[in-house]
Structure formats: structure tokens, C-alpha cells
Write an enzyme that holds these catalytic residues in place. Structure first.
Site, PDB file in Angstrom:
ATOM      1  N   GLU A 177       1.314  -7.145  -4.398  1.00 13.29           N
ATOM      2  CA  GLU A 177       1.613  -8.522  -4.011  1.00 13.29           C
ATOM      3  C   GLU A 177       0.507  -8.918  -3.038  1.00 13.29           C
ATOM      4  OE1 GLU A 177       4.626 -11.438  -1.552  1.00 13.29           O
ATOM      5  OE2 GLU A 177       4.070  -9.442  -0.854  1.00 13.29           O
ATOM      6  N   ASP A 219       4.523  -4.658  -1.110  1.00  9.98           N
ATOM      7  CA  ASP A 219       4.717  -5.916  -0.387  1.00  9.98           C
ATOM      8  C   ASP A 219       3.531  -6.188   0.542  1.00  9.98           C
ATOM      9  OD1 ASP A 219       6.606  -8.100   0.391  1.00  9.98           O
ATOM     10  OD2 ASP A 219       6.505  -7.112   2.345  1.00  9.98           O
TER      11      ASP A 219
END
Length: 597
Positions: free
Chosen positions: A314, A231
Site C-alpha cells: 500500500e 500498510d
């Protein structure tokens, strides 16, 4: 948040010229894997509390094996107060009771591996929850302590430190700093939170932080996971000195926002919403130091030997040459191609982003990782039914312009058929194989996304793409679980899109996905070469993908425009009906084996 775009590219390579070479037939599994994203809260609820859980996932894994994917990625299931749906982690080594137990996680991993599915889990290294034991210790220990050095604490500016250390806003709206009250009751230091006020940013200049996350990687590798989606992979390192930033603040610069609890009498701030996309001048995103972190992580994963365990970034990074740095051969294995996701439904930009992405990743020996939907963006069955001339919306509310559902689904099917023919890997978001639209009429009072609340509803946020998926028409919560009150309400339209309404039905979106995935595997399209075809035009994207044994597939996508005559050949599949006169109508993709192949 904004629109990622491909780097400016020259006109497309002439038809027939090789754009991308075929991959080795014995290449690593992840180079062409199709990975299915499960959002645990919304996939299957085994205990009836309205929230999806690990036993529910385990019970439904057979569906994914039949669908034909290679792996699953699970969004966070860790212990969390759920202020950001689990992306505020309080304990990286345990399961939140809402989702189950570590034993449930072990059972899920075992069942997935039994079915031939690999499993990736989410890792959230930019920030922790404010309820993490480290942050609680930091608040108790005070300024200058080793405990505070794990986070980005700074003294404030102004006579009494009453102003935040810099002007950085939050991605969720409002300022990116909050001031703490010290143990003696006086206003104290400020801590950075680029996301929610309950998500303090870690300080990655601290060796303790590095050691902790390498330990977390080993913990989950030892339990059998096959990789990690990372993330905010572009956000861990901040520019030295934390300078003020005067770049673009995002789509909602004039939104009145609130960063959570403030000092009594403090008004809401008008600081906008921080754009998640990295630009060349943004001091909080895409700093070169992140690459040292991922080289160290790669060493940890490689120590486990084969089969390869992987990292997927990401990283909202432009230009694509910067994104390619994340997938050099000693760093991550994959990075989501958000430029492709963000490209409007327009033939020339679509072709340009495909060519640019393939070329820059080929330069570093990495596959391209395609994606059209996830838990942070409007579902592409709705997004492609909106006006394509503006930026991508962050959610769709009932009083916003509504998507054209029929047009959106037709384009979504065509876009997916194009994506799954492209060389490289691909991610599929849960429910897109059912053609699920965004829930665009959700009542405000049930919304949970912190962006919606921090911007006082001016920014709709991501709840509409996170709604529990339907399994059985007419059942409680449409088969999501035994109860009839899922954590987010399902729109009526989902009932007719339930799995049991599409299985075995010719032409259904579910059966289209199953056929796409089967033919993709049979023709080895993920490892094929790519060359543009002469059919490319203002309204057509056409390319030939060829396996090393000479098996060639012509892929033609019409992006609006008039019907296009199909060349001679065997039609393998089409995303929509073909014309009786042998033409391909607008917003349709066809795969065919050319007559000359």
C-alpha cells in the site's frame, strides 16, 4: 486524501501496436490473481456481538470460492485497542478477542486452503499501538534509553521544549507529534505519530525494529499464510534530520483539527490534514531506505520456497516510475495501482493510466495490480456517481452532494468489467460484487473513524465504506450476524442488495462478477497481451487482450457520449443492456470475441 495521478504520458500508442506482452502461461500465481479483501469487522458475525469475526469468515469462505477469486486479504485482526479499527496493533502475534483466537485463525487458514483459496494478512510496520509493550516500556524508561530508540522520540523546540520537533501534521488531522509526561511528572519528549495519537511511529533506523518484523513475518508464514499486504509501505523511513516540510498539507488546509489529548489550555491546531500521497519533497514518505527493508523481507519469504508467499505494497506514490521501484524482482510482488483508482471517469485519462502503468511495471518485470475500492476510499459505486471534475472526497456526509445511485452503479459495473479484463492482478473489496454504495447518510454520533473526530466532523472519513455487508434480506442485521445491532448501521438500500436477493438472478451485479471472473480465467486475460483498438475515442476506451494461444477478446468501454456501434463478433458479456440496434450505450463495457479472431 488528494488524487494520485499517472505520470504525464504521450498520446496513446497507435491502434494495433503492442502495449504489453503476454505473460508466461506458467507464471507465478500472484501475477494474475484476483484477491478479495475481507474487512473482518464487517463481513460475518458468528457470535452476535455486532462485530465480524474469524469463525464468521470461515463459515462464509465457500461463497468466495463460488465467486471465483483466487485469494483473500484480511485487514488486521491482531490484538488492538481499536482506536483505528485494528491498524493500531498491540500484539502482532495474537488475535484480538473480538475476532477470535489463534486456533480460529488456524481453522480459517485450513478451510481457505481446502477451498483452493490463498490467504494474505495485513502487516502494519509504520507504527504500533501506544498499548504495545514496546511503547509502554519506552514511556517508563525515559529519554536516551534503548526502549525509546525503537520509536521516533525527540526533544522539543523552544526554550523549554514546548514546541514540537518539526511542523509535520498527521494524516488524521492536527499535528503529528505528541508530548509525553515523564516519570517525574514534568513535560518531556515528543513522539511522532503520522496517524492517530495512539499510533506512535517506529524508528526503522533501529536494528531491533528490523529483527522484530522479520520475526513476525516468520511467525505467520509458519502458520500457513500466503502473503502480506503492507500498510503504509511508503512511510517507514523518514528523511535524516526530520526537516520541516512546507509542501501540500492535503485537501483540508483550513480545517480546525485536534491531535488528541493536549496540555491543559492548549487550543486546537489549524495545521490541516497530512496528504497521504508521496511527493518528491515529502520527507516522511517514499524515502529510498524503504527498499532495503523490503529486500530483506523478500529474502525471508523466499526462504519458504514454493508456492510463492507474496508482499503487496500500500504505497501512495507518484510518479508511477517511483511506485515501480517497490516491485522490482528482489522486493515486493505487487503494489496497488492507486493512480487507476483515483482516475476520474474520463476516457483519455483512463487510457493513459492503463498504458503508463503497464509500461513502467513491464520495465521492472512486474505485473500491474488494479483496484477500484477498498476500506479507505468511497466505494466506487458511489464515487463514480459524483461530480468527476474535483478531487476524490474522503467520505460523503448527509449534507454533502449525494451520488447519483443509478449512474454510479452503471459506471461501477462498467469500470469493473474493464478492470478485470486488464492484464495483471486485481483486488476486489468486500461487497462491491453486490454493487454496494457508500453509506452517505450515517448519523454523526455513530461514526468511529479518527479522521472524523480529529477534524471535528469537517472531514467525514471512511466509515461509510466499512459498513457490514448484507447476506439475507429481512434477517437481523441483514444476515451479517444473529444480532440486530452491527457495529456500524446498515442503510436501508442494502436490504435489496443482499446476497440472497442476487444469487442466480440474471443481470444482478453478483452474477456479473461471477461471470467476469469465470471468463477472465477461461480466456487467461490476466496473462494476456494488450493493444489499443481503433475504436478508442474521446468517449471510448477499447483494447484487445490476447493469450499466447491466440485467444483474443475485444474490450470496449463507453465513458459517456453517444451509443457506439459494436463491431461484428460474439458478445461474451456486457456490464449493462445492449441496444436493440446493436449499439453499446453510455457507461457500459462489453467483452466480445471479434469475428476476425
Amino acid at each position: 486524501m488528494g488524487r494520485v495521478t499517472a505520470a504525464t504520458t504521450p498520446p496513446l500508442t497507435a491502434a494495433g501496436t503492442l502495449v504489453h506482452p503476454a505473460d508466461s502461461p506458467d507464471a507465478e500465481w500472484w501475477r494474475d490473481a484476483v484477491i478479495y479483501q475481507i474487512y473482518p469487522r464487517s463481513w460475518a458475525d458468528a457470535d452476535g456481538d455486532g462485530i465480524g469475526d474469524l469463525p464468521g469468515i470461515t463459515a462464509r469462505l465457500g461463497y468466495l470460492a463460488e465467486l471465483g477469486v483466487d485469494a483473500v486479504w484480511l485487514s488486521p485482526f491482531y490484538v488492538s485497542p481499536m482506536n483505528d479499527a485494528g491498524y493500531d496493533v498491540a500484539d502482532y502475534r495474537d488475535i484480538d478477542p473480538r475476532f477470535g483466537t489463534l486456533e480460529d485463525a488456524d481453522a480459517m487458514l485450513a478451510r481457505a486452503h481446502e477451498l483452493g483459496l490463498k490467504v494474505l494478512v495485513d502487516l502494519v510496520p509504520n507504527h504500533t499501538s501506544s498499548e504495545h509493550e514496546w511503547f509502554r516500556a519506552a514511556l517508563a524508561a525515559g529519554p536516551g534509553s534503548p526502549e525509546r530508540a525503537r520509536y521516533v522520540f525527540r526533544d522539543g523546540r523552544g526554550t523549554d521544549g514546548e514546541q514540537p520537533p518539526n511542523n509535520w501534521p498527521s494524516v488524521f488531522g492536527g499535528r503529528g507529534w505528541s508530548r509525553v509526561t515523564e516519570a517525574d511528572g514534568t513535560p518531556g519528549q515528543w513522539y511522532l505519530h503520522l496517524f492517530d495519537v495512539t499510533q506512535p511511529d517506529l524508528d526503522w533506523t533501529n536494528p531491533e525494529v528490523h529483527a522484530e518484523f522479520e520475526s513476525v513475518l516468520r511467525f505467520w508464514c509458519d502458520r500457513g499464510v500466503d502473503g502480506f499486504r503492507v500498510d503504509v509501505a511508503h512511510g517507514l523511513v523518514k528523511r535524516d534530520g526530520l526537516p520541516d516540510w512546507h509542501g501540500k498539507v492535503g485537501l483540508y488546509d483550513d480545517v480546525v483539527t485536534d491531535d488528541g489529548p493536549q496540555e491543559e489550555g492548549s487550543p486546537p491546531e489549524e495545521s490541516g490534514v497530512l496528504d497521504h500521497n508521496a511527493t518528491s519533497d515529502s520527507p516522511m514518505w517514499d524515502q529510498d531506505g524503504v527498499h532495503d527493508i523490503y529486500r530483506a523481507w523478500r529474502t525471508v519469504l523466499d526462504s519458504y520456497g514454493r508456492p510463492d508467499r507474496i508482499l503487496c505494497a500500500e504505497a501512495w506514490v507518484t510518479p508511477d516510475t517511483r511506485l515501480a521501484l517497490y516491485v522490482r524482482d528482489d522486493e515486493m510482488h505487487q503494489a496497488f495501482n492507486f493512480a487507476f483508482l483515483e482516475t476520474p471517469w474520463d476516457a483519455a485519462p483512463l487510457a493513459a493510466v492503463v498504458e503508463s502503468s503497464l509500461r513502467v511495471n513491464d520495465d521492472v518485470g512486474a505485473p500491474t495490480t488494479w483496484v477500484l475500492s477498498n476500506h479507505d476510499v468511497v466505494r466506487h459505486a458511489s464515487r463514480l456517481g459524483l461530480d468527476q471534475s474535483g478531487p476524490r472526497p474522503n467520505g460523503v456526509a448527509a449534507d454533502d452532494p449525494q451520488p447519483d445511485a443509478e449512474l454510479g452503479l452503471r459506471r461501477a459495473r462498467a469500470a469493473t468489467a474493464m478492470m478485470l479484463a486488464l492484464p495483471g492482478g486485481a483486488y476486489v473489496y468486500q461487497g462491491e460484487e453486490l454493487g454496494l454504495p457508500e453509506h452517505t447518510t450515517m448519523p454523526d454520533e455513530v461514526r468511529q473513524d479518527p479522521t472524523f473526530h480529529h477534524t471535528h466532523g469537517e472531514v467525514t472519513g471512511r466509515d461509510g465504506c466499512r459498513v457490514p455487508i448484507p447476506w439475507t434480506k429481512g434477517a437481523p442485521s441483514m444476515g451479517f450476524g444473529p444480532g440486530d445491532h452491527p457495529w456500524l448501521p446498515q442503510p436501508e438500500a442494502y436490504d435489496d442488495l443482499a446476497v440472497d436477493q442476487q444469487e442466480g438472478v440474471p443481470g444482478s451485479t453478483l452474477e456479473l462478477y461471477r461471470t467476469l471472473l469465470r471468463l477472465r480465467r477461461e480466456h487467461r486475460l490476466g496473462r494476456a497481451s494488450l493493444a489499443w483498438d481503433e475504436l478508442c475515442s474521446e468517449h471510448v476506451v477499447a483494447f484487445r487482450v490476447s493469450a499466447r494461444d491466440g485467444d483474443e477478446v475485444l474490450v470496449v468501454t463507453t465513458v459517456g457520449g453517444d451509443p457506439v456501434p459494436l463491431p461484428a463478433g460474439e458478445v461474451l458479456l456486457a456490464s449493462g443492456p445492449l441496444g436493440e440496434d446493436g449499439t453499446l450505450g453510455p457507461d457500459t463495457t462489453v467483452w466480445l470475441r471479434p469475428a476476425t479472431a
